[in-house]
Write an enzyme that holds these catalytic residues in place. Sequence first.
Site, short mmCIF file in Angstrom:
data_model
loop_
_atom_site.label_atom_id
_atom_site.label_comp_id
_atom_site.label_asym_id
_atom_site.label_seq_id
_atom_site.Cartn_x
_atom_site.Cartn_y
_atom_site.Cartn_z
N GLU A 51 0.86 -1.19 0.00
CA GLU A 51 0.00 0.00 0.00
C GLU A 51 0.89 1.24 0.00
OE1 GLU A 51 -2.79 0.04 3.24
OE2 GLU A 51 -3.50 2.07 2.77
N ASP A 62 -5.35 9.31 9.07
CA ASP A 62 -3.99 8.96 9.47
C ASP A 62 -3.64 9.43 10.88
OD1 ASP A 62 -3.66 7.92 6.95
OD2 ASP A 62 -2.73 9.73 6.14
#
Length: 260
Positions: A51, A62
């Site tokens: 990824e 995030d």
Amino acid sequence: MNEFTLTAVIRERNEKNQPAFIPYMMAGDGGLDILHKRISFLARAGADAIEIGIPFSDPVADGEVIQEAGSRALEIGVTLRKVMSELQARPHEVPLIVMTYLNPVLAYGISGFAEVCEQAGVKGLIIPDLPHEERGLLSDGLIGKDIALVPLISLTSSNERIEKIAQAAEGFIYAVTVNGITGVRNGFDSNLMNHLEDLKQVSNVPVLAGFGISTPEQVREFSQITDGVIVGSAIVSAFHEGNLETIQPLIEAGRTTVRQ
């Protein structure tokens, strides 16, 4: 197309009674000139797919480690367009999954983005801020391409919504294992394993667990239930701090797990 390459790669690993392992890395953290070196390192270490995170100024999914990695990349001018150009210049055999947000894709142009992804060997896209109801905005541009639009399912999704997302899922289902953003966790919700079991019951594609998984013990734990695991922050930290020796044990933890 009978099946996306991404799904086939995960199923091939599962047929060996092993979970798939997908590491996450931030493109451009440390410089774009080492992007291919890090991809090759993870591929040699045994990653089934990789990824690739794209640095973004407002990364709502995030945690601190990945936010800081994104900020370091942004400070040296790394953009989605530069990353895709670099990937296009040197495709890799290991399937790549690009994780980015909707605004950079719209700014790039959906048609052009789909084309460059195909040319770069990208086999999957993860867009955390793309609502399921709006997935046609991007999926229409991917018709006929071997690029799966991978959905995320959170712990708070209703059963009705889970079934709706699962029915349309491509590649695999990214089962988010925590309420919140990415980052290292010492423990998980007591009902998480039942939730993952339920997801597997309604899904026609593999179910991979991600968010908060950072140790070999956690990889082994989730490997008993899911079709694979995704590890992000621990990989990003290992690259940033130069502790590459900590990555192999994470991958080997899945490989040596005897699934029930």
